[in-house]
Motif scaffolding. Structure first.
Motif, PDB file in Angstrom:
ATOM      1  N   ALA A   1       0.465   9.339  12.796  1.00  0.00           N
ATOM      2  CA  ALA A   1       1.475   8.709  12.316  1.00  0.00           C
ATOM      3  C   ALA A   1       1.579   7.352  12.606  1.00  0.00           C
ATOM      4  O   ALA A   1       1.676   6.324  11.819  1.00  0.00           O
ATOM      5  CB  ALA A   1       2.839   9.357  12.168  1.00  0.00           C
ATOM      6  N   ILE A   2       1.565   7.043  14.071  1.00  0.00           N
ATOM      7  CA  ILE A   2       1.825   5.866  14.452  1.00  0.00           C
ATOM      8  C   ILE A   2       0.509   5.083  14.201  1.00  0.00           C
ATOM      9  O   ILE A   2       0.432   3.734  13.947  1.00  0.00           O
ATOM     10  CB  ILE A   2       1.779   5.909  16.241  1.00  0.00           C
ATOM     11  N   TRP A   3      -0.661   5.562  14.318  1.00  0.00           N
ATOM     12  CA  TRP A   3      -2.008   4.882  13.981  1.00  0.00           C
ATOM     13  C   TRP A   3      -2.114   4.246  12.483  1.00  0.00           C
ATOM     14  O   TRP A   3      -2.314   3.388  12.243  1.00  0.00           O
ATOM     15  CB  TRP A   3      -3.169   5.928  13.944  1.00  0.00           C
ATOM     16  N   ARG A   4      -1.563   5.233  11.790  1.00  0.00           N
ATOM     17  CA  ARG A   4      -1.485   5.047  10.048  1.00  0.00           C
ATOM     18  C   ARG A   4      -0.501   3.965   9.732  1.00  0.00           C
ATOM     19  O   ARG A   4      -0.669   2.955   9.148  1.00  0.00           O
ATOM     20  CB  ARG A   4      -1.245   6.160   9.299  1.00  0.00           C
ATOM     21  N   ASN A   5       0.664   3.776  10.613  1.00  0.00           N
ATOM     22  CA  ASN A   5       1.919   3.064  10.255  1.00  0.00           C
ATOM     23  C   ASN A   5       1.419   1.681  10.848  1.00  0.00           C
ATOM     24  O   ASN A   5       1.482   0.612  10.371  1.00  0.00           O
ATOM     25  CB  ASN A   5       2.901   3.383  10.806  1.00  0.00           C
ATOM     26  N   HIS A   6       0.445   1.658  11.971  1.00  0.00           N
ATOM     27  CA  HIS A   6       0.219   0.393  12.755  1.00  0.00           C
ATOM     28  C   HIS A   6      -0.917  -0.276  11.578  1.00  0.00           C
ATOM     29  O   HIS A   6      -0.999  -1.560  11.592  1.00  0.00           O
ATOM     30  CB  HIS A   6      -0.295   0.690  13.704  1.00  0.00           C
ATOM     31  N   GLN A   7      -1.895   0.467  11.103  1.00  0.00           N
ATOM     32  CA  GLN A   7      -2.864   0.082  10.341  1.00  0.00           C
ATOM     33  C   GLN A   7      -2.351  -0.761   8.825  1.00  0.00           C
ATOM     34  O   GLN A   7      -2.713  -1.732   8.556  1.00  0.00           O
ATOM     35  CB  GLN A   7      -3.674   1.392   9.726  1.00  0.00           C
ATOM     36  N   THR A   8      -0.982  -0.052   8.355  1.00  0.00           N
ATOM     37  CA  THR A   8      -0.565  -0.427   7.185  1.00  0.00           C
ATOM     38  C   THR A   8       0.408  -1.651   7.340  1.00  0.00           C
ATOM     39  O   THR A   8       1.150  -2.227   6.611  1.00  0.00           O
ATOM     40  CB  THR A   8      -0.133   0.429   6.371  1.00  0.00           C
ATOM     41  N   GLY A   9       0.814  -1.945   8.618  1.00  0.00           N
ATOM     42  CA  GLY A   9       1.871  -2.677   9.060  1.00  0.00           C
ATOM     43  C   GLY A   9       3.181  -2.454   8.639  1.00  0.00           C
ATOM     44  O   GLY A   9       4.127  -3.215   8.512  1.00  0.00           O
ATOM     45  N   ALA A  10       3.546  -1.054   8.893  1.00  0.00           N
ATOM     46  CA  ALA A  10       4.503  -0.378   8.695  1.00  0.00           C
ATOM     47  C   ALA A  10       5.896  -1.326   9.701  1.00  0.00           C
ATOM     48  O   ALA A  10       5.279  -1.280  10.675  1.00  0.00           O
ATOM     49  CB  ALA A  10       4.782   1.003   8.706  1.00  0.00           C
ATOM     50  N   PRO A  11       6.969  -1.431   9.321  1.00  0.00           N
ATOM     51  CA  PRO A  11       7.830  -1.759  10.369  1.00  0.00           C
ATOM     52  C   PRO A  11       8.222  -0.853  11.597  1.00  0.00           C
ATOM     53  O   PRO A  11       8.596  -1.491  12.816  1.00  0.00           O
ATOM     54  CB  PRO A  11       9.130  -2.158   9.415  1.00  0.00           C
ATOM     55  N   THR A  12       8.387   0.359  11.048  1.00  0.00           N
ATOM     56  CA  THR A  12       8.549   1.148  12.178  1.00  0.00           C
ATOM     57  C   THR A  12       7.352   2.099  12.441  1.00  0.00           C
ATOM     58  O   THR A  12       6.958   2.798  11.693  1.00  0.00           O
ATOM     59  CB  THR A  12       9.865   2.090  11.840  1.00  0.00           C
ATOM     60  N   THR A  13       6.615   1.971  13.525  1.00  0.00           N
ATOM     61  CA  THR A  13       5.271   2.537  13.680  1.00  0.00           C
ATOM     62  C   THR A  13       5.517   4.066  13.924  1.00  0.00           C
ATOM     63  O   THR A  13       4.540   4.824  13.368  1.00  0.00           O
ATOM     64  CB  THR A  13       4.605   2.112  14.980  1.00  0.00           C
TER      65      THR A  13
ATOM     66  N   MET B   1       0.937  -1.204   0.076  1.00  0.00           N
ATOM     67  CA  MET B   1       0.077   0.045   0.016  1.00  0.00           C
ATOM     68  C   MET B   1       0.864   1.359   0.107  1.00  0.00           C
ATOM     69  O   MET B   1       1.592   1.350   0.862  1.00  0.00           O
ATOM     70  CB  MET B   1      -0.987  -0.006   1.362  1.00  0.00           C
ATOM     71  N   THR B   2       0.673   2.451  -0.828  1.00  0.00           N
ATOM     72  CA  THR B   2       1.379   3.519  -0.894  1.00  0.00           C
ATOM     73  C   THR B   2       1.089   4.326   0.494  1.00  0.00           C
ATOM     74  O   THR B   2       0.010   4.377   1.101  1.00  0.00           O
ATOM     75  CB  THR B   2       0.750   4.347  -2.021  1.00  0.00           C
ATOM     76  N   GLN B   3       2.361   4.771   0.747  1.00  0.00           N
ATOM     77  CA  GLN B   3       2.409   5.481   2.129  1.00  0.00           C
ATOM     78  C   GLN B   3       2.980   6.885   1.725  1.00  0.00           C
ATOM     79  O   GLN B   3       3.984   6.950   1.470  1.00  0.00           O
ATOM     80  CB  GLN B   3       3.251   4.873   3.180  1.00  0.00           C
ATOM     81  N   ASP B   4       1.990   7.718   1.822  1.00  0.00           N
ATOM     82  CA  ASP B   4       2.469   9.100   1.743  1.00  0.00           C
ATOM     83  C   ASP B   4       1.441  10.210   2.484  1.00  0.00           C
ATOM     84  O   ASP B   4       0.666   9.665   2.871  1.00  0.00           O
ATOM     85  CB  ASP B   4       2.445   9.680   0.243  1.00  0.00           C
ATOM     86  N   LEU B   5       1.857  11.292   2.307  1.00  0.00           N
ATOM     87  CA  LEU B   5       0.857  12.267   3.012  1.00  0.00           C
ATOM     88  C   LEU B   5      -0.496  12.197   2.816  1.00  0.00           C
ATOM     89  O   LEU B   5      -1.639  12.213   3.427  1.00  0.00           O
ATOM     90  CB  LEU B   5       1.183  13.760   2.866  1.00  0.00           C
ATOM     91  N   ASN B   6      -0.715  12.058   1.373  1.00  0.00           N
ATOM     92  CA  ASN B   6      -2.308  11.906   0.923  1.00  0.00           C
ATOM     93  C   ASN B   6      -3.086  10.743   1.495  1.00  0.00           C
ATOM     94  O   ASN B   6      -4.066  11.028   1.832  1.00  0.00           O
ATOM     95  CB  ASN B   6      -2.289  11.953  -0.701  1.00  0.00           C
ATOM     96  N   THR B   7      -2.484   9.823   1.492  1.00  0.00           N
ATOM     97  CA  THR B   7      -3.027   8.632   2.344  1.00  0.00           C
ATOM     98  C   THR B   7      -3.237   8.839   3.535  1.00  0.00           C
ATOM     99  O   THR B   7      -4.320   8.321   4.257  1.00  0.00           O
ATOM    100  CB  THR B   7      -2.311   7.198   1.881  1.00  0.00           C
ATOM    101  N   LEU B   8      -2.352   9.448   4.250  1.00  0.00           N
ATOM    102  CA  LEU B   8      -2.436   9.658   6.025  1.00  0.00           C
ATOM    103  C   LEU B   8      -3.688  10.636   6.097  1.00  0.00           C
ATOM    104  O   LEU B   8      -4.588  10.335   6.697  1.00  0.00           O
ATOM    105  CB  LEU B   8      -1.353  10.320   6.317  1.00  0.00           C
ATOM    106  N   LEU B   9      -3.669  11.611   5.154  1.00  0.00           N
ATOM    107  CA  LEU B   9      -4.513  12.702   5.335  1.00  0.00           C
ATOM    108  C   LEU B   9      -6.105  12.222   5.169  1.00  0.00           C
ATOM    109  O   LEU B   9      -7.166  12.477   5.635  1.00  0.00           O
ATOM    110  CB  LEU B   9      -4.549  13.955   4.532  1.00  0.00           C
ATOM    111  N   THR B  10      -6.128  11.402   4.263  1.00  0.00           N
ATOM    112  CA  THR B  10      -7.344  10.947   3.541  1.00  0.00           C
ATOM    113  C   THR B  10      -7.883   9.781   4.578  1.00  0.00           C
ATOM    114  O   THR B  10      -9.089   9.964   5.027  1.00  0.00           O
ATOM    115  CB  THR B  10      -7.371   9.948   2.326  1.00  0.00           C
ATOM    116  N   ALA B  11      -7.088   8.889   5.123  1.00  0.00           N
ATOM    117  CA  ALA B  11      -7.455   8.062   6.111  1.00  0.00           C
ATOM    118  C   ALA B  11      -8.070   8.829   7.369  1.00  0.00           C
ATOM    119  O   ALA B  11      -8.877   8.309   8.176  1.00  0.00           O
ATOM    120  CB  ALA B  11      -6.422   6.995   6.361  1.00  0.00           C
ATOM    121  N   LEU B  12      -6.982   9.787   7.719  1.00  0.00           N
ATOM    122  CA  LEU B  12      -7.516  10.553   9.030  1.00  0.00           C
ATOM    123  C   LEU B  12      -8.856  11.227   8.857  1.00  0.00           C
ATOM    124  O   LEU B  12      -9.506  11.364   9.736  1.00  0.00           O
ATOM    125  CB  LEU B  12      -6.443  11.480   9.354  1.00  0.00           C
TER     126      LEU B  12
END
Length: 297
Positions: free
Chosen positions: A277-289, A1-12
């Motif tokens: 940022a932590i919430w979004r990284n946790h949702q997407t399974g990023a290695p560093t939350t 899944m693409t991780q960038d500012l747009n996806t963070l703001l959309t999900a938020l």
């Protein structure tokens, strides 16, 4: 899944809109909704804009597709200060929406939030009486301002936080924070709270024990080594890295607030950006939350 500012703001935006759905305004609704306002504030903190005027100019040029209407700087500042209760609520909602909320290990510390340096600033500041002089042991310097008290999980997700005068004892502030929301400790059996030597006190530890909380801190030279102390050094680095995220990446010390409401909302803005940022990284399974690399450019 693409991780960038747009996806963070959309999900938020979707998350906030779901949480505050049904809210109605008397009279004409604002052209910039509360959900858009909070997303705008998060993006400002993540991208490192300390000046609201410069930030709004940047948004008009580069992010107009996401924010079709923008108020003037004075209107944005007024709306942001009024949204302080909403920002605190969203921080909690994001924390609850992760597995970190159920951690039975908390880390706590306080860090300076400088609000002025010159003597004339101190004399005429609207923060006089709330802010005060304090001493930062980490940097061996005196400062005038406040202290941010943060209780978070080892991943950095904020559980509760508060701003207080540096003249108030750290143990008093933390006790008041836990007394205000007793369910936080009550809902977690066997809770372990990791702190530094500044929280050492028999009365304080006894009060925590009555709430079912065990305090783990470094021992003094005159004391016997405390249980679990060998693991404390590596764990203590976590809270230092959380403070570094707030200060180094989110500009906590460059908040620019000049009033009680201004400082409070700008600090909350940065805590929310880290939580988002932590919430979004946790949702997407990023290695560093707690990483902001995917969002800060």
């Amino acid at each position: 899944m693409t991780q960038d500012l747009n996806t963070l703001l959309t999900a938020l935006y979707v998350k906030i809109d779901d949480e505050i759905g049904g809210t109605r305004w008397m009279g004409r609704p604002p052209r910039l909704s509360d959900s858009e306002l909070v997303c705008l504030a998060v993006a400002q903190a993540v991208l490192g804009f300390h000046s609201e005027a410069r930030w709004l100019r940047f948004v008009r040029k580069h992010l107009s597709g996401m924010f079709p209407y923008l108020p003037q700087q004075s209107g944005y500042n007024k709306r942001l200060r009024a949204a302080f209760p909403l920002i605190k609520r969203i921080i909690r909602e994001l924390a609850v929406d992760t597995a970190f909320w159920f951690d039975d290990v908390w880390i706590t510390d306080s860090t300076p939030v400088e609000c002025g340096r010159s003597r004339p600033t101190v004399k005429r500041s609207d923060l006089a009486g709330w802010a005060g002089y304090g001493y930062c042991r980490s940097h061996s310097r005196f400062y005038w301002g406040l202290r941010l008290f943060l209780v978070c999980t080892p991943a950095g997700m904020p559980i509760t936080w508060a701003l207080a005068s540096p003249k108030i004892d750290e143990r008093e502030v933390l006790t008041a924070m836990l007394d205000r929301e007793p369910h936080l400790a009550r809902d977690r059996s066997g809770l372990l709270l990791i702190a530094d030597k500044g929280f050492a006190s028999k009365e304080f530890e006894a009060d925590l024990a009555r709430q079912g909380v065990m305090l783990l801190r470094p021992s003094f030279k005159r004391e016997k080594p405390r249980s679990g102390e060998p693991l404390l050094k590596s764990v203590r680095q976590l809270i230092e890295s959380v403070n570094d995220t707030l200060k180094g990446q989110l500009g906590l010390e460059q908040h620019g607030g000049r009033t009680f409401e201004g400082v409070a909302v700008r600090v909350a803005q940065r805590v929310l950006a880290m939580a988002a940022a932590i919430w979004r990284n946790h949702q997407t399974g990023a290695p560093t939350t707690r990483s902001l690399i995917a969002f800060d450019h």
